[in-house]
Design a protein around this motif. Structure first.
Motif, short mmCIF file in Angstrom:
data_model
loop_
_atom_site.label_atom_id
_atom_site.label_comp_id
_atom_site.label_asym_id
_atom_site.label_seq_id
_atom_site.Cartn_x
_atom_site.Cartn_y
_atom_site.Cartn_z
N ASP A 63 0.83 -1.19 0.00
CA ASP A 63 0.00 0.00 0.00
C ASP A 63 0.87 1.25 0.00
OD1 ASP A 63 -2.04 -1.79 0.17
OD2 ASP A 63 -2.67 -1.25 2.20
N LYS A 89 1.11 5.23 1.15
CA LYS A 89 0.57 6.27 2.02
C LYS A 89 1.00 7.64 1.50
CE LYS A 89 0.41 3.39 6.17
NZ LYS A 89 0.88 3.21 7.57
N GLU A 139 0.42 12.00 1.55
CA GLU A 139 0.06 13.13 2.40
C GLU A 139 0.08 14.38 1.54
OE1 GLU A 139 1.44 14.05 6.83
OE2 GLU A 139 2.93 14.67 5.35
N PRO A 198 -4.19 13.10 4.75
CA PRO A 198 -3.63 11.78 4.42
C PRO A 198 -4.52 11.01 3.44
CG PRO A 198 -4.70 11.68 6.54
CD PRO A 198 -4.84 13.10 6.07
N HIS A 213 -4.73 6.89 1.77
CA HIS A 213 -4.22 5.51 1.81
C HIS A 213 -4.59 4.84 0.49
CE1 HIS A 213 -2.83 1.91 4.10
NE2 HIS A 213 -3.57 1.29 3.18
N LYS A 263 -4.51 1.59 -1.62
CA LYS A 263 -4.32 0.15 -1.49
C LYS A 263 -3.63 -0.43 -2.73
CE LYS A 263 -8.21 -0.60 1.64
NZ LYS A 263 -9.47 -1.36 1.88
#
Length: 721
Positions: free
Chosen positions: A527, A529, A531, A582, A584, A586
């Motif tokens: 994944d 991440k 920002e 943020p 996320h 996948k």
């Protein structure tokens, strides 16, 4: 279409070096002698002298000329430096005897073109090469021959000619006495002279390289075997020049030679060495990510005479480096991270966004590559003002035409840094690669384009090359550009603009709102991440409407599919504050059943009461690595073993897998195929080899298949006598 030279030249221009021809009859009578006497005639009371042997003194010459590493049965020497030849005659020579050495290159050699060189050893004048008698011992003479430091480079045929009263008696054609003459980075009068010995060892004599890929903040490295000393490679390099139809008499000019070679290393307009392919469909050839070195490519090209499939920028740059080092020209592979491809030469990259904030890939004509690799060659530039010599960009990747051919350079790196874009060759394009200004614009339904952001600092984040004597990188960005925002940088950009035609970037007021994207470094299959960071430098709180999009891209920045991420969001940023949002991502969002493309491009555009900002983030996903080991006993001519291991970390099987391994002087290019490697399945491959050279060597390997690319590894091994 074949070129018809009839009517333009007295004779066709000689353009072939690798030719097997009978240069002349063994005895040639002088043109001003009676032609009816076509047999040798000696002087009164003299016995005829003939040549019994011509020894090219391979061991002593190769050692003196730094050419011992060439796996070649013939003599390989460098111009501007004396080499030794021993000639044994049928009897000791007397004062009445006369002879000369003759060196011929190419078809139809001529003394007027310096392709037929006569070397004399007495008072009688000869050609441009100097000769001296080093030792006279009975019937054997040791002769020293020195070609000037601007001599034509290539393969010469060697003869001894005995001068008789009515003509010249030549030795028979003997391929064993052919010699190869190279550029000489050790000679201060050669155009490729490189003053530093560690640099010469790295940029001429090293047959191993490290190429940097990935992204600016997540760099990866790929090992490459240049193989410039391997059997047949020197002939392959000369064959490339023959295929280019470059006149033989121009091949001592490093500027002309590198410019011609930059066109011949790609196949777009001249059936050159490599076919470019960025499509991810390599079914008709070899995937660019599968190559581990230049040897197989160059050997295939000279064997078939057909372009080799396939290459991308680092393959072009690496094979070009092999070509240059093989001929004696100092060279190295360069990687420019965040490299601009400016299509119209205005040093502006235009990124176009739709009114909803998503990127308009149709109207965005320019591209920004995660990285781009090219080659640098070291040379003097007598055609340019002083100070512009040294490293020159030469790029074989076919991007734009130059003088009607897909080629680039040589372009002075010093001229790029100073913005002196008026000089040859291709300086505008090279300058744009490291200095382009990125302009972001919106396009509405009526096709009106409105710029909203100008970024002077995005392109040319870092320029790297392999460090001398190490597998670490050297950051040479300062060689190409002054620090952004410095006084020198502003002067350079202003100077460069004087040479630019067409639309330049707009001047927009500085925004008090800014945005950037941060991302973790992850391996493919994990994944991501993200920002998104907004900074508000105004005195008022602002509410921002933003759009985040994500694309799987080729490393060239071109989209590989439709966006896998499109999300609108709103954020409020207080006065003089920073707000982080943020996200996320996948793995299944960007992966389907393959991980062949390891590049993700995220862009965010945001608006607040007529003020717009944007940011781009390139995420380069790390590929898994190969495990490599070698047996401990590393001795010359003693059997060794190299082992490679790999475990599939993906959730899907890898199919039609090709594993490659090679190392110059140790292992010829070898391949192993696997039909399937299941998830978490492992393979191990062991190869035996017998080292042919001593010293520090590197074994390079790759694993490649359609649904996972970029898996590489290398290991060092020190071979002792």
């Amino acid at each position: 279409m074949p070129t018809n030279e009839r009517g333009r030249f007295n004779k066709p221009v000689p353009k072939a070096n690798l030719v097997e021809i009978d240069d002349f009859l063994e005895f040639e009578h002088f043109a001003d002698e009676d032609g009816s006497e076509a047999v040798p005639r000696t002087g009164p009371g003299a016995s005829a002298v003939s040549v019994q042997n011509m020894d090219m003194c391979l061991q002593v010459n190769k050692s003196n000329h730094n050419t011992t590493a060439y796996n070649n049965r013939n003599l390989v020497v460098r111009r501007g430096l004396e080499f030794i030849v021993q000639v044994t005659f049928s009897r000791p020579l007397t004062a009445a005897d006369d002879f000369q050495l003759e060196f011929l290159i190419g078809n139809d050699p001529s003394p007027t073109l310096d392709t037929y060189v006569v070397v004399t050893f007495g008072s009688r004048p000869g050609g441009p090469w100097s000769g001296r008698v080093v030792e006279n011992k009975g019937q054997t003479l040791t002769l020293g021959i020195t070609p000037p430091p601007d001599t034509i480079v290539g393969k010469y045929r060697s003869y001894v000619a005995v001068i008789l009263p009515n003509g010249v008696q030549h030795t028979k054609r003997d391929a064993k006495t052919d010699l190869y003459l190279l550029f000489n980075a050790w000679n201060k009068d050669d155009a490729v002279f490189y003053a530093d010995e560690p640099g010469r060892k790295e940029y001429v004599l090293s047959d191993h390289g490290v190429i940097y890929q990935g992204s600016f903040d997540n760099m990866t490295q790929r090992s490459w075997d240049y193989g410039q000393f391997e059997a047949g490679i020197l002939d392959a390099c000369i064959y490339i020049l023959d295929a280019s139809k470059m006149p033989v008499f121009d091949r001592g000019n490093v500027i002309k030679l590198t410019r011609m070679a930059s066109a011949m290393l790609n196949s777009l307009d001249d059936d050159g060495v490599l076919v470019g392919n960025w499509s991810d469909d390599y079914s008709m050839g070899t995937s660019p990510t599968s190559w581990t070195g230049s040897v197989g490519i160059l050997q295939q090209y000279i064997r078939t005479g057909l372009p080799v499939c396939f290459a991308q920028c680092w393959v072009y740059a690496a094979v070009f480096t092999s070509f240059l080092r093989c001929l004696g020209i100092p060279s190295r592979v360069i990687t420019n991270f965040v490299s601009a491809h400016d299509n119209n030469g205005n040093i502006v990259i235009n990124l176009v966004f739709n009114s909803d904030g998503s990127q308009n890939t149709t109207e965005t004509k320019d591209t920004i590559w995660n990285y781009h690799c090219w080659t640098e060659a070291f040379m003097t530039r007598p055609d340019l003002p002083a100070g512009l010599e040294g490293w020159q960009v030469v790029d074989a990747t076919p991007q734009e035409t130059s003088g009607g051919f897909f080629r680039c350079g040589p372009a002075s790196v010093a001229a790029i840094k100073e913005g002196l874009l008026c000089h040859p060759f291709d300086l505008k394009f090279c300058f744009a690669e490291v200095n382009s200004v990125v302009v972001s614009s919106t396009i509405d339904r009526y096709k009106k384009v409105t710029p909203f952001d100008v970024n002077h600092n995005y392109v040319g984040k870092a320029v790297l090359t392999k460090a001398i004597g190490s597998t670490s990188s050297e950051n040479i960005t300062i060689s190409y550009k002054y620090p952004k925002g410095s006084r020198q940088d502003r002067v350079t950009m202003a100077r460069a603009q004087e040479y630019i035609t067409g639309k330049t970037h707009p001047d927009l007021p500085k925004s008090l709102l800014s945005v950037k994207i941060n991302a973790d470094q992850v391996q493919v299959g994990e994944d991501v991440k993200l920002e998104v960071v907004f900074t508000n430098q105004s005195e008022d709180s602002v509410t921002v409407s933003a759009h985040l999009s994500g694309l799987v891209t080729f490393y060239t920045g071109a989209p590989a599919a439709t966006a896998f991420k499109n999300e609108d969001f709103t954020v409020t940023v207080d006065t003089n504050q920073t707000q982080r949002v943020p996200f996320h991502i996948k793995a299944q969002d960007y992966l389907t059943d393959q991980a062949s493309l390891l590049n993700l491009s995220f862009s965010v555009s945001a608006q607040n009461e007529g003020e717009s900002v944007s940011a781009i983030k390139l995420v380069s996903l790390k590929a898994p690595k190969l495990g490599m080991t070698v047996s401990k006993a590393a001795r010359l001519q003693k059997q060794m073993f190299a082992s490679l291991s790999f475990t599939n970390p993906m959730t899907f099987p890898l199919t039609d897998v090709t594993v490659t391994m090679e190392s110059s002087g140790l292992i010829t290019p070898r391949k192993q195929s696997y039909s399937t490697i299941p998830p978490l399945g492992s393979i191990t491959w062991t190869e035996s080899f017998i080292p042919q050279v001593v010293g520090l060597k590197y074994i390079t390997a790759s694993l490649d298949c359609k649904n996972l690319r970029g898996v590489t590894g290398f290991i060092a091994v020190s071979i002792t006598p």
